[in-house]
Design a protein around this motif. Sequence first.
Motif, mmCIF file in Angstrom:
data_model
loop_
_atom_site.group_PDB
_atom_site.id
_atom_site.type_symbol
_atom_site.label_atom_id
_atom_site.label_comp_id
_atom_site.label_asym_id
_atom_site.label_seq_id
_atom_site.Cartn_x
_atom_site.Cartn_y
_atom_site.Cartn_z
ATOM 1 N N GLU A 97 0.826 -1.207 0.000
ATOM 2 C CA GLU A 97 0.000 0.000 0.000
ATOM 3 C C GLU A 97 0.866 1.265 0.000
ATOM 4 O OE1 GLU A 97 -2.429 -3.340 1.401
ATOM 5 O OE2 GLU A 97 -0.461 -2.580 1.929
ATOM 6 N N PRO A 98 0.350 2.357 -0.640
ATOM 7 C CA PRO A 98 -0.970 2.534 -1.272
ATOM 8 C C PRO A 98 -1.002 1.949 -2.696
ATOM 9 C CG PRO A 98 0.252 4.595 -1.333
ATOM 10 C CD PRO A 98 1.085 3.630 -0.543
ATOM 11 N N LEU A 99 -1.944 1.048 -2.901
ATOM 12 C CA LEU A 99 -2.017 0.305 -4.158
ATOM 13 C C LEU A 99 -2.286 1.210 -5.356
ATOM 14 C CD1 LEU A 99 -4.087 -2.783 -2.937
ATOM 15 C CD2 LEU A 99 -1.612 -2.620 -3.253
ATOM 16 N N GLU A 100 -3.024 2.299 -5.138
ATOM 17 C CA GLU A 100 -3.400 3.146 -6.267
ATOM 18 C C GLU A 100 -2.208 3.887 -6.878
ATOM 19 O OE1 GLU A 100 -3.950 5.627 -2.517
ATOM 20 O OE2 GLU A 100 -4.341 3.562 -3.159
ATOM 21 N N LEU A 101 -1.075 3.901 -6.208
ATOM 22 C CA LEU A 101 0.091 4.594 -6.746
ATOM 23 C C LEU A 101 1.000 3.697 -7.582
ATOM 24 C CD1 LEU A 101 1.110 6.903 -3.749
ATOM 25 C CD2 LEU A 101 -0.360 7.406 -5.720
ATOM 26 N N TRP A 102 0.679 2.415 -7.634
ATOM 27 C CA TRP A 102 1.465 1.504 -8.467
ATOM 28 C C TRP A 102 1.025 1.616 -9.923
ATOM 29 C CZ3 TRP A 102 5.344 -2.069 -7.060
ATOM 30 C CH2 TRP A 102 5.621 -2.149 -5.684
ATOM 31 N N ASN A 103 2.011 1.547 -10.840
ATOM 32 C CA ASN A 103 1.698 1.538 -12.263
ATOM 33 C C ASN A 103 1.306 0.151 -12.757
ATOM 34 O OD1 ASN A 103 2.347 4.274 -12.429
ATOM 35 N ND2 ASN A 103 4.501 3.838 -12.840
ATOM 36 N N ARG A 123 6.886 -5.370 -5.724
ATOM 37 C CA ARG A 123 7.271 -5.269 -4.315
ATOM 38 C C ARG A 123 8.320 -6.350 -4.024
ATOM 39 N NH1 ARG A 123 7.661 -1.717 -2.335
ATOM 40 N NH2 ARG A 123 5.868 -0.940 -1.209
ATOM 41 N N GLY A 124 9.428 -5.916 -3.416
ATOM 42 C CA GLY A 124 10.526 -6.830 -3.100
ATOM 43 C C GLY A 124 11.540 -6.966 -4.212
ATOM 44 N N SER A 436 8.528 1.868 -1.377
ATOM 45 C CA SER A 436 7.569 2.761 -2.018
ATOM 46 C C SER A 436 6.850 2.047 -3.156
ATOM 47 C CB SER A 436 8.295 3.994 -2.576
ATOM 48 O OG SER A 436 8.890 4.742 -1.550
ATOM 49 N N PRO A 437 5.758 2.628 -3.646
ATOM 50 C CA PRO A 437 5.141 2.091 -4.852
ATOM 51 C C PRO A 437 6.132 2.108 -6.018
ATOM 52 C CG PRO A 437 3.628 3.576 -3.745
ATOM 53 C CD PRO A 437 4.950 3.716 -3.058
ATOM 54 N N ASN A 438 5.981 1.122 -6.911
ATOM 55 C CA ASN A 438 6.814 0.988 -8.112
ATOM 56 C C ASN A 438 8.276 0.691 -7.790
ATOM 57 O OD1 ASN A 438 4.568 1.610 -9.925
ATOM 58 N ND2 ASN A 438 4.767 3.698 -9.124
ATOM 59 N N GLU A 439 8.506 -0.011 -6.684
ATOM 60 C CA GLU A 439 9.848 -0.507 -6.384
ATOM 61 C C GLU A 439 10.381 -1.282 -7.593
ATOM 62 O OE1 GLU A 439 12.033 -3.709 -3.358
ATOM 63 O OE2 GLU A 439 9.960 -3.086 -2.988
#
Length: 463
Positions: A97-103, A123-124, A436-439
Amino acid sequence: MLAVAPVLDHLDRDFDGAVDRLCDLLRIRSVSTDFTYKDETRSAAQWLADQLTGMGFEASLRETPGHPMVVAHHPGPPGATGPHLLYYGHYDVQPPEPLELWNSPPFEPTIVDAKHGKRVVARGAVDDKGQVMTFIEAFRAWHAVHGTMPARITVLLEGEEETGSPNLVPFLEANREELGADICVVTDTNSWNIDTPAITYMLRGMLYLEVTLHGPSHDLHSGLYGGGVLNPINALTRVLAQIHDDQGRVQFPGFYDDVTPLSEAEREQWRGLGFDEDGFLAGVGLKTPRGEEGWSTLERVWARPTCDINGIWGGYTGAGSKTVIPARASAKFSCRLVAGQDPKKILAGIRAFLDARTPADCRWDVTTFGNSPAIKVPADSPHLKKAMAGLADIYGKPPVLIGSGGSIPVVGYIQRILGFDSILVGFGLDDDLIHSPNEKFELACYRNGMRSHAAILARMAEG
């Protein structure tokens, strides 16, 4: 002596397969902080144990009160006399999370084009599954080519690093003999840049506290009591404002007494790194460096102790108005410590600092959430030199020795409990968006990491 050249060739030929296997691991939602994912977190541990078993390791899951450890052993070639290596990593990941920020969905690894070629986003990807897979794939190539490892190897992978490793210390203490080795290799750090390898030879330690100043017996009406009694928020902020002097030096008694000074050679090497101070600041929306006077930004972040207030609260903070003088006020703050400093001694100094400033009729509560000493590996360590040689074999230039302002508590635990140093060689980049999102993890870094671990193993096996 087992040849490394065919191992490197095998890694190059099998690179697509290595990327596929990394993606298989990234699809497993091993979020250690949320027990909704408990079964999947265990599945990630089992997946890694199975991979190691297929390479000739004796691998198993070891139970803890939380998520299991993965422990694996390989005896190396017959008559192995070189150093025994312990490899450490973690298979758990941060919540997405926040899921909405992932592409793209965080547990559906996606290969995308970027400035350095292709990268994997998930993630990871770099923290820490991608980095763990750099040495797992190096092991796989050694096994495929030679049928064995070039040295004695133990692997320890934990599943609670992202929750503060609550079961790691008891596990190390209970398995001290089994986990014995000559040096630990930790792959959870960064390269200097995509073309320049780095070994992190110093890490700051940390002391993390919460302090509460208690005043009146209960919250008071600010009209009836304001101006006539002590306000704990006012008093607390006055005390906190005295932590630093005008030169940015921390005022806790004895804070700098045991700081190991930087050598002029170290300062000169760091000046030669070409650190972009303006870019460092611009990346967080700032222009002006701040901190202890007399030191560069790199020196402040890597090699000087600090104290920062991380949170402060008291009274009413909800919507609308509620005019109270609170009964207490609290703050969290952390001290990043450097080589030579003892967290227990620093804590005693903090208590003395607070006690000397306790307002009449008040008392302090001090809670310690964790402490770990700083680590500095001697630059003339023979194991460090071999790791540097292995990196130079792959990159065609020597690695730089760097510090880190962050803390990796396991390194201190290994030194204190198991009795040997760690070499921190990682292949991440500053823009990998860890936590962060989009790792992401650059596939060029993944490839360099696998090849580097294969070469470091060969160098270590030289004895």
